[in-house]
Design a protein around this motif. Structure first.
Motif, PDB file in Angstrom:
ATOM      1  N   ARG A  27      49.249  32.176  -8.334  1.00 39.00           N
ATOM      2  CA  ARG A  27      49.537  31.249  -9.445  1.00 39.00           C
ATOM      3  C   ARG A  27      50.481  30.134  -9.005  1.00 39.00           C
ATOM      4  N   ALA A  28      51.427  30.454  -8.140  1.00 41.30           N
ATOM      5  CA  ALA A  28      52.394  29.457  -7.692  1.00 41.30           C
ATOM      6  C   ALA A  28      51.773  28.429  -6.752  1.00 41.30           C
ATOM      7  N   PHE A  29      50.718  28.829  -6.033  1.00 44.26           N
ATOM      8  CA  PHE A  29      50.096  27.935  -5.048  1.00 44.26           C
ATOM      9  C   PHE A  29      48.584  27.912  -5.267  1.00 44.26           C
ATOM     10  N   PRO A  30      48.145  27.298  -6.355  1.00 41.88           N
ATOM     11  CA  PRO A  30      46.708  27.319  -6.683  1.00 41.88           C
ATOM     12  C   PRO A  30      45.841  26.555  -5.693  1.00 41.88           C
ATOM     13  N   ASP A  31      46.448  25.645  -4.925  1.00 39.36           N
ATOM     14  CA  ASP A  31      45.655  24.852  -3.976  1.00 39.36           C
ATOM     15  C   ASP A  31      45.447  25.548  -2.639  1.00 39.36           C
ATOM     16  N   VAL A  32      46.131  26.680  -2.424  1.00 35.54           N
ATOM     17  CA  VAL A  32      45.966  27.421  -1.175  1.00 35.54           C
ATOM     18  C   VAL A  32      44.674  28.221  -1.233  1.00 35.54           C
ATOM     19  N   ALA A  33      43.928  28.198  -0.153  1.00 39.51           N
ATOM     20  CA  ALA A  33      42.644  28.904  -0.112  1.00 39.51           C
ATOM     21  C   ALA A  33      42.838  30.399  -0.371  1.00 39.51           C
ATOM     22  N   PRO A  34      42.004  31.002  -1.222  1.00 38.05           N
ATOM     23  CA  PRO A  34      42.134  32.439  -1.512  1.00 38.05           C
ATOM     24  C   PRO A  34      42.084  33.316  -0.272  1.00 38.05           C
ATOM     25  N   SER A  35      41.418  32.856   0.790  1.00 39.21           N
ATOM     26  CA  SER A  35      41.259  33.670   1.994  1.00 39.21           C
ATOM     27  C   SER A  35      42.573  33.899   2.722  1.00 39.21           C
ATOM     28  N   VAL A  36      43.582  33.066   2.475  1.00 40.34           N
ATOM     29  CA  VAL A  36      44.854  33.234   3.175  1.00 40.34           C
ATOM     30  C   VAL A  36      45.951  33.780   2.265  1.00 40.34           C
ATOM     31  N   ILE A  37      45.605  34.091   1.010  1.00 42.80           N
ATOM     32  CA  ILE A  37      46.592  34.686   0.109  1.00 42.80           C
ATOM     33  C   ILE A  37      46.838  36.136   0.527  1.00 42.80           C
ATOM     34  N   GLY A  38      48.082  36.478   0.784  1.00 44.81           N
ATOM     35  CA  GLY A  38      48.453  37.836   1.165  1.00 44.81           C
ATOM     36  C   GLY A  38      49.950  37.994   1.060  1.00 44.81           C
ATOM     37  N   HIS A  39      50.425  39.218   1.230  1.00 42.56           N
ATOM     38  CA  HIS A  39      51.862  39.454   1.140  1.00 42.56           C
ATOM     39  C   HIS A  39      52.627  38.689   2.214  1.00 42.56           C
ATOM     40  N   ASP A  40      51.980  38.455   3.360  1.00 45.26           N
ATOM     41  CA  ASP A  40      52.668  37.726   4.423  1.00 45.26           C
ATOM     42  C   ASP A  40      52.926  36.270   4.056  1.00 45.26           C
ATOM     43  N   LEU A  41      52.200  35.754   3.049  1.00 46.71           N
ATOM     44  CA  LEU A  41      52.397  34.377   2.617  1.00 46.71           C
ATOM     45  C   LEU A  41      53.708  34.207   1.846  1.00 46.71           C
ATOM     46  N   ALA A  42      54.303  35.323   1.412  1.00 44.97           N
ATOM     47  CA  ALA A  42      55.524  35.253   0.600  1.00 44.97           C
ATOM     48  C   ALA A  42      56.678  34.608   1.360  1.00 44.97           C
ATOM     49  N   TYR A  43      56.727  34.772   2.683  1.00 47.75           N
ATOM     50  CA  TYR A  43      57.816  34.146   3.450  1.00 47.75           C
ATOM     51  C   TYR A  43      57.747  32.634   3.321  1.00 47.75           C
ATOM     52  N   SER A  44      56.573  32.067   3.522  1.00 44.58           N
ATOM     53  CA  SER A  44      56.415  30.617   3.383  1.00 44.58           C
ATOM     54  C   SER A  44      56.688  30.186   1.949  1.00 44.58           C
ATOM     55  N   ALA A  45      56.263  31.017   0.991  1.00 45.61           N
ATOM     56  CA  ALA A  45      56.498  30.680  -0.415  1.00 45.61           C
ATOM     57  C   ALA A  45      57.989  30.565  -0.710  1.00 45.61           C
ATOM     58  N   MET A  46      58.797  31.435  -0.129  1.00 43.77           N
ATOM     59  CA  MET A  46      60.242  31.385  -0.365  1.00 43.77           C
ATOM     60  C   MET A  46      60.859  30.120   0.223  1.00 43.77           C
ATOM     61  N   LEU A  47      60.294  29.617   1.297  1.00 41.39           N
ATOM     62  CA  LEU A  47      60.860  28.432   1.938  1.00 41.39           C
ATOM     63  C   LEU A  47      60.732  27.187   1.064  1.00 41.39           C
ATOM     64  N   THR A  48      59.771  27.183   0.151  1.00 45.48           N
ATOM     65  CA  THR A  48      59.585  26.000  -0.695  1.00 45.48           C
ATOM     66  C   THR A  48      60.762  25.787  -1.641  1.00 45.48           C
ATOM     67  N   HIS A  49      61.630  26.777  -1.761  1.00 42.95           N
ATOM     68  CA  HIS A  49      62.788  26.654  -2.654  1.00 42.95           C
ATOM     69  C   HIS A  49      64.019  26.106  -1.936  1.00 42.95           C
ATOM     70  N   LEU A  50      63.910  25.821  -0.646  1.00 50.59           N
ATOM     71  CA  LEU A  50      65.073  25.349   0.108  1.00 50.59           C
ATOM     72  C   LEU A  50      65.328  23.870  -0.179  1.00 50.59           C
ATOM     73  N   PRO A  51      66.592  23.441  -0.086  1.00 49.56           N
ATOM     74  CA  PRO A  51      66.898  22.029  -0.324  1.00 49.56           C
ATOM     75  C   PRO A  51      66.417  21.145   0.821  1.00 49.56           C
ATOM     76  N   SER A  52      66.252  19.876   0.521  1.00 47.28           N
ATOM     77  CA  SER A  52      65.810  18.912   1.529  1.00 47.28           C
ATOM     78  C   SER A  52      66.788  18.907   2.704  1.00 47.28           C
TER      79      SER A  52
END
Length: 602
Positions: free
Chosen positions: A314-339
Motif C-alpha cells: 500500500r505504501a509503494f503502489p508503483d513498485v512491481a508486485p514481483s519485488v514486494i517482500g519482507h526484504d523490501l522493508a529496509y528500503s521502505a524505512m530509508l524513505t523516512h530519512l531527512p534530505s
C-alpha cells in the motif's frame, strides 16, 4: 531525493571510477598485478576489503527479512558461519599463503594428480567462477533493483544499466588493487550510512528511540538472540542445525570451510603469513561483531511502520508486485530519512553494491583467465593478453548477473539456493589439507552429488520436509558419496604428495603415511615441529568467545542491559587475551613457547 541527495549518490561511484583509473596502469602490468597486486598487501587493507565485499547491498535486505520473519535469533542462519571463519583465520590462512599460487583453483594441480587435478580445476573455474559467481552477483543486483524501485522509482533495467556499467568500468580498469583501495573508502561510507540510518530511524516519533523500540508490542517478542526452545522445530532450523552441521559442511561464498574464493584471493595477496592471518581475523570481527546491529535496529523498526507485506504494498503502489517482500522493508524505512542523510545512506548502499560486485567480477575473471584461458585456449598468452581477457570476462559476468537478477524474487531465496547446492562439500574442503587420501575424484564427486541432491530436494522431496531436514539429509548423502569415491578410486601419486608437503609442510597425523613413505624412498621432506596447528586450534574457541561476546555485548548495551553487557565484554576480553598470548606461537614453530606450561616454566 533532493539535489544534495543526488550529489552524494553520484559522488562515491565517481570516486570509485577515479581510483580504478588512477591504478589502472599498475594493475595492467601483469596477471599477478591485476589479480593479486603483487602479493604485498597489508592485513588491515585486505581485511577492510573483505568486510566491504561482504557488506553487500543485499545484506541489509537479507537481515531485514530474517528479523521480520523470525526475530533477531534467525540471524543464527549466518552467525553460525563464524566457526568456519575463525578456523580459516588461525589454521588455513597460513597454508594458503605458503602455497604461493595465483588463484585458489591452482590448489588442485598442486595437491592432486595432474590429469584429474586439471579436470577438477577447469570444472571449478566454470562452476564457481561463472555459475555460482553469477548467482551471487544476481542476488546483490536484485537488492539494488529493490532499493532503486523504492528510493527513486527506477525500473529494474535502469538500475542494472547504471550501477552495473559503473561497477564494470571501475573493476575492469583498476583490477585487484583498485578494488581493495576503493573498498577501504566504500566500507567507511557504507558503515557510516548504516549507522546514520539506524540513528535517524530511532529518532522517528513512531519509534521513540531504543526504549520505545524495545517496548513496542510488535518488536518485544522478536528481540531475543536465542530462539524459543519450546518451539523445537524453529530452534532446530535456525540454531541447532546451523551450529552443529551447517558451518563445517556447507560451502557458501565468503564462508567457505577452509577458505576459498575471494577470501583466498586476499590471503594469497598478503605480504606474508602474519598479514594473511590478520586480514581474515579482522574480517571476522568486523563482519560479525561490528556491522549487524544497525541493520537489525532498522529491521525491528520496520515491524512498527510496516507490520506486513500488505502495508508495504500500500505504501509503494508503483513498485512491481514481483519485488514486494519482507526484504523490501529496509528500503521502505530509508524513505523516512531527512534530505542529506537520505543521500548518504543511498550512497552507502550504492558503495556496498559496487564493492561486492567489483570483488566478484575480479575474482571470477581470475578463474576464467588463469584456470581456463591460459590452460586450455592459449598457454602462451602474454601478460597483456591475460589482462585483456580478464577485462572481457568481467563484462560478460556482469551481463549474465544482470539478466539473472530479473528472475529472482527475494534475498533469502538466493541464500537458500547457495546453501542447498553447497551442502555436504565443506568437510572435504577442511580435510584435503590434512589427509593425504582425499583425491580429485572425491572432490569432483562431492560437487556433482551435492548439486544433484539439491535439485532432487527442490523438486522431488515431500513438501512436509523442513529446510533443516533437507539440509542435514543433503549433507549426509553428499558426505557418504564423496567418502565412498575416495576409498574406491586410486590415491594421488606419491610424487605429487611429496611436492605438496615440501611446499606447504601440512601438520597433523593425516600425512604420517606419506612422510614414512618418503623416508623409505629417500625423499627429503620438511621435518619441522610445526606446532602452529595446536596453537591455531586453541585460538579458535578464544576467537569465538571474543567475537560472539562482542556481538551480544553491543546488543545488550544498545537496549540498556548494562549488567549483561559487562559480562559479555568480560568474556570477550578473556578471549582476546588468550589470542594475544598464543599469537607468537602461530608464527614461531621452532620456539619452545613456555607461557602455558608450568613444568617448562619451573
Amino acid at each position: 531525493m533532493k539535489q544534495i541527495d543526488w550529489l552524494l549518490v553520484c559522488l562515491f561511484p565517481a570516486l570509485s571510477l577515479l581510483i580504478g583509473l588512477l591504478v589502472s596502469k599498475r594493475a595492467g602490468e601483469s596477471s599477478e598485478s591485476y589479480f593479486l597486486s603483487g602479493r604485498n598487501m597489508p592485513w588491515w587493507l585486505l581485511g577492510a576489503s573483505l568486510v566491504a565485499t561482504t557488506f553487500a547491498a543485499d545484506t541489509p535486505n537479507l537481515v531485514t527479512e530474517m528479523v521480520r520473519t523470525g526475530g533477531v535469533s534467525k540471524n543464527w542462519l549466518w552467525w553460525a558461519f563464524l566457526p568456519s571463519g575463525v578456523l580459516t583465520a588461525f589454521v588455513y590462512a597460513k597454508l594458503w599463503r605458503r602455497s604461493r599460487i595465483l588463484t585458489d583453483l591452482e590448489f588442485y594441480t598442486l595437491r592432486y594428480s595432474p590429469k584429474m587435478g586439471g579436470i577438477l580445476r577447469t570444472f571449478r573455474a566454470l562452476y564457481l567462477g561463472v555459475l555460482f559467481n553469477v548467482l551471487t552477483m544476481a542476488a546483490v543486483t536484485l537488492a539494488a533493483i529493490k532499493i532503486g524501485a523504492v528510493m527513486v522509482g527506477a525500473e529494474p533495467w535502469q538500475v542494472i544499466l547504471t550501477m552495473g556499467v559503473a561497477t564494470m568500468l571501475f573493476s575492469t580498469a583498476g583490477g585487484f588493487l583498485g578494488v581493495v583501495v576503493a573498498d577501504l573508502v566504500l566500507f567507511v561510507v557504507a558503515m557510516g550510512g548504516a549507522i546514520a540510518a539506524a540513528w535517524f530511524v530511532l529518532d522517528m516519533p513512531q519509534i521513540g528511540g531504543l526504549a520505545g523500540l524495545a517496548s513496542h508490542p510488535a518488536v518485544a517478542p522478536n528481540l531475543s538472540i536465542l530462539p524459543d526452545f519450546a518451539d523445537w522445530e524453529v530452534a532446530v532450523a535456525i540454531f541447532i542445525v546451523p551450529l552443529a552441521v551447517q558451518w563445517w559442511s556447507v560451502w557458501y561464498p565468503g564462508s567457505e570451510p577452509g577458505g576459498g574464493g575471494y577470501v583466498a584471493q586476499r590471503m594469497l595477496a598478503a605480504k606474508d603469513e602474519k598479514h594473511s592471518v590478520g586480514a581474515v581475523l579482522f574480517f571476522q570481527f568486523a563482519h560479525y561483531a561490528v556491522r549487524p546491529w544497525p541493520w537489525i535496529i532498522v529491521a525491528l523498526a520496520s515491524l512498527i511502520l510496516y507490520p506486513d507485506l500488505d502495508s508495504i504494498e500500500r505504501a509503494f503502489p508503483d513498485v512491481a508486485p514481483s519485488v514486494i517482500g519482507h526484504d523490501l522493508a529496509y528500503s521502505a524505512m530509508l524513505t523516512h530519512l531527512p534530505s542529506g542523510i537520505l543521500g548518504l545512506v543511498v550512497a552507502s548502499l550504492a558503495a556496498a553494491y559496487m564493492s561486492t560486485i567489483a570483488t566478484q567480477l575480479n575474482w571470477g575473471a581470475s578463474y576464467v583467465v588463469n584456470d581456463f584461458w591460459v590452460r586450455h585456449v592459449n598457454p602462451e598468452a602474454s601478460d597483456a593478453e591475460q589482462v585483456r581477457v580478464g577485462r572481457f570476462a568481467t563484462v560478460a559476468l556482469m551481463v549474465m548477473a544482470g539478466v539473472l537478477a530479473l528472475f529472482l524474487s527475494n534475498a533469502l531465496q538466493a541464500f537458500q539456493i547457495l546453501l542447498a547446492v553447497g551442502a555436504g562439500t565443506g568437510l572435504l574442503f577442511l580435510l584435503r589439507w590434512f589427509w593425504w587420501r582425499i583425491n580429485a575424484q572425491a572432490e569432483l564427486a562431492a560437487m556433482i552429488i551435492s548439486f544433484g541432491v539439491a535439485v532432487m530436494m527442490a523438486f522431488l522431496a515431500p513438501d512436509d520436509w523442513s529446510d533443516s531436514f533437507r539440509l542435514v539429509a543433503s549433507v549426509a548423502i553428499t558426505t557418504v558419496g564423496w567418502l565412498a569415491v575416495t576409498f574406491l578410486t586410486k590415491p594421488t601419486d606419491n610424487q605429487v604428495l611429496y611436492d605438496f608437503v615440501k611446499r606447504i609442510d601440512p601438520p597433523g597425523p593425516g600425512w604420517r603415511k606419506i612422510r614414512e613413505s618418503a623416508v623409505r624412498e629417500g625423499v627429503d621432506l620438511p621435518t619441522s615441529p610445526n606446532r602452529f596447528l595446536a596453537r591455531g586450534l586453541a585460538c579458535v574457541p578464544a576467537a569465538l568467545a571474543l567475537i560472539y561476546a562482542s556481538l551480544f555485548g553491543i546488543g545488550a548495551l544498545l537496549f540498556g542491559q548494562v549488567g549483561a553487557a559487562l559480562i559479555y565484554f568480560a568474556v570477550a576480553a578473556i578471549g582476546g587475551f588468550v589470542i594475544w598470548r598464543l599469537w607468537p606461537g602461530l608464527f614461531e614453530p621452532e620456539a619452545l613457547l613456555h607461557e602455558f606450561s608450568g613444568k617448562e616454566k619451573g
